[in-house]
Motif scaffolding. Structure first.
Motif, short mmCIF file in Angstrom:
data_model
loop_
_atom_site.label_atom_id
_atom_site.label_comp_id
_atom_site.label_asym_id
_atom_site.label_seq_id
_atom_site.Cartn_x
_atom_site.Cartn_y
_atom_site.Cartn_z
N GLY A 117 71.78 24.07 50.49
CA GLY A 117 71.52 24.35 51.92
C GLY A 117 70.12 24.70 52.13
O GLY A 117 68.74 24.10 51.53
N LEU A 118 69.63 25.69 52.78
CA LEU A 118 67.99 25.92 52.57
C LEU A 118 67.78 26.72 51.48
O LEU A 118 68.35 26.85 51.15
CB LEU A 118 68.82 27.20 54.12
N ALA A 119 66.46 26.53 51.27
CA ALA A 119 65.71 27.09 49.91
C ALA A 119 65.74 27.88 49.24
O ALA A 119 66.09 28.82 48.71
CB ALA A 119 64.07 26.57 50.78
N ILE A 120 65.80 29.17 50.45
CA ILE A 120 66.54 30.51 50.56
C ILE A 120 67.49 31.05 49.72
O ILE A 120 68.20 31.67 49.51
CB ILE A 120 66.69 31.29 50.92
N GLY A 121 68.83 29.79 49.47
CA GLY A 121 69.95 29.93 48.88
C GLY A 121 70.18 30.28 47.72
O GLY A 121 70.74 30.62 47.01
N SER A 122 68.85 29.64 47.30
CA SER A 122 68.94 30.50 45.37
C SER A 122 67.16 30.24 44.92
O SER A 122 66.37 28.90 45.26
CB SER A 122 69.42 29.25 44.90
#
Length: 374
Positions: free
Chosen positions: A329-334
Motif C-alpha cells: 500500500g502506502l510507502a509508510i506501511g513498512s
C-alpha cells in the motif's frame, strides 16, 4: 573563542531526517506521560524486553552475515547465470524474499539494493522498478518467518507459539503475497536479453566472520525460542565484541531505542480512556483485527500498528496477517519501503512505487481474507 562549524547545522538536519521517527517518539513521550502518569516500574512493564533482546541479537548476527560477504557472493553467483531482464527480476524477487525470511527485511534490502545498483552501472536495467519489486518482495518474504520482520518478532514473542508453529501460521499468507508479486513480474519486465559486458567485482569473503555468524545464528534462535532472548543477546554481543569489535560500531543501535519508545508511547496511548473505548469497538467491524491492522498500518506503519493493537486483540493470527499485508500500500506501511526508496535515489520513484504497491495491497488483502481461518 570557539565558533560552531558552518557544517554543524547541516549535519544536525541530516540526522533529523534520518532519525525522524526517534525524534517524533521522544517528543510524544512527555505529553503522554502527563496524560497517563506511570511509575518507573509500570513504564518498564510496557516494554517487551524479550522482543528487544531478540532484535538486538538478530541485528548483530545479520550484520555479521552481511559483512562477511557470503550473501553478496551467493547473490552475484546466481545473477551471473541469468540472461534476460525478466529472469533477473524474478531471481531478485525470490532472493530478496528468501533472504528477508532469514536476516530480516531491512538487512535483505541493504544487500540486494546495492547489488542491483552495481549491476545497473554496467547493464541497461530498469533500476527503480527492480528496487520497487525488491521492497515488495522483502515484505512478502519476511512474513513467512518469525524473525523476518520486527512485527513478526514481537507477535511471536507474545504469542507463546514455538518457532515452527508461528512459521506455519504465517506460511499461507506469505506464500499468497509472494505469488501475487511473482504474477506481476511479467507485467513489469520484458524478456529481452541483457548484454554480457564484464563481471561485477566480487567483494572479499571473510571466512571467520561467516563461520561464526552461520554457527551462532541457529543457536541464538533456539535460545530465543526457549525464552532466553535477553541473555542470548548479551552473549552474542559479548562474542562479537571479543572477536569482531569493529562490527558493533556499524549496528543501528538507535533502532533499539526506537522500539523501546514505541512500546512506551503506544502502550501509554492505548491507556487513554478514549482510545481504550474506541479500539475494541473498531475490532468488531467487518474483518476485525485483520482489516484494522492492514488499514492502520497505512497511517502509522505496520510495526507500530502491531504493538498498538496487540493489547486489544486476542486474535494474534488475524493481527499478524493484517499488519503483514499492511506493509504494502502506502510507502509508510513498512519502514522497509522507505529504506528501499532512500537507497535507490531514483527520481520519480515514489509515484511509481505506489502504482505497483497499491494493487499488490488490494490483491493481498483479498487473498488474506479468503485464506484466514474462521
Amino acid at each position: 573563542m570557539m565558533h560552531p562549524s558552518p557544517a554543524a547545522p547541516g549535519r544536525f538536519l541530516q540526522w533529523l531526517r534520518a532519525e525522524w521517527l526517534l525524534v517524533l517518539l521522544l517528543i510524544l513521550l512527555p505529553p503522554l506521560l502527563w496524560l497517563v502518569p506511570q511509575e518507573g516500574a509500570q513504564l518498564a512493564a510496557l516494554i517487551d524486553w524479550k522482543t528487544i533482546g531478540a532484535l538486538a541479537g538478530l541485528m548483530v548476527l545479520s550484520r555479521g552475515l552481511e559483512l562477511s560477504g557470503a550473501i553478496d557472493r551467493a547473490g552475484r553467483s546466481l545473477l551471473a547465470r541469468l540472461g534476460n531482464e525478466r529472469r533477473l527480476a524474478l531471481a531478485l524477487v525470490l532472493f530478496a524474499a528468501l533472504l528477508a525470511a532469514v536476516v530480516t527485511n531491512d538487512v535483505a534490502l541493504f544487500v540486494t539494493v546495492p547489488l542491483t545498483l552495481s549491476l545497473a552501472r554496467i547493464l541497461p536495467l530498469r533500476t527503480g522498478r527492480l528496487v520497487i519489486f525488491q521492497a515488495l518482495a522483502v515484505n512478502a518474504g519476511s512474513t513467512l518467518s518469525p524473525v523476518g520482520n520486527p512485527q513478526n518478532l514481537f507477535l511471536w514473542q507474545i504469542s507463546g507459539l514455538g518457532f515452527g508453529e508461528f512459521l506455519m501460521t504465517m506460511l499461507p499468507l506469505g506464500l499468497a503475497m509472494l505469488a501475487v508479486l511473482i504474477l506481476l513480474v511479467p507485467l513489469g519486465f520484458a524478456p529481452h536479453r541483457l548484454p554480457s559486458r564484464r563481471d561485477v567485482p566480487t567483494p572479499p569473503l571473510q571466512r571467520g566472520l561467516m563461520i561464526l555468524s552461520l554457527a551462532a545464528y541457529p543457536l541464538f534462535l533456539a535460545l530465543v525460542n526457549a525464552g532466553h532472548a535477553l541473555p542470548a543477546a548479551m552473549a552474542v554481543i559479548a562474542l562479537y565484541a571479543i572477536a569482531f569489535r569493529g562490527l558493533l560500531r556499524g549496528i543501528d543501535w538507535p533502532l533499539l531505542l526506537v522500539f523501546v519508545l514505541m512500546f512506551l508511547d503506544l502502550g501509554l496511548l492505548g491507556r487513554l480512556p478514549v482510545i481504550a473505548d474506541l479500539v475494541p469497538r473498531a475490532l468488531h467491524l467487518p474483518g476485525g483485527a485483520y482489516t484494522l491492522g492492514a488499514l492502520l498500518s497505512q497511517g502509522m506503519s505496520n510495526v507500530p500498528a502491531a504493538i498498538f493493537l496487540a493489547p486489544f486483540s486476542p486474535d494474534l493470527q488475524a493481527l499478524a496477517w493484517g499488519v503483514s499485508v499492511g506493509g504494502f500500500g502506502l510507502a509508510i506501511g513498512s519502514l522497509a519501503n522507505l529504506i528501499a526508496l532512500r537507497l535507490a535515489r531514483v527520481p520519480g520513484l515514489w509515484r511509481e512505487f505506489h502504482l505497483w504497491s497499491l494493487p499488490v495491497f488490494a490483491l493481498s488483502l483479498a487473498a488474506g481474507a479468503l485464506l484466514l481461518p474462521g
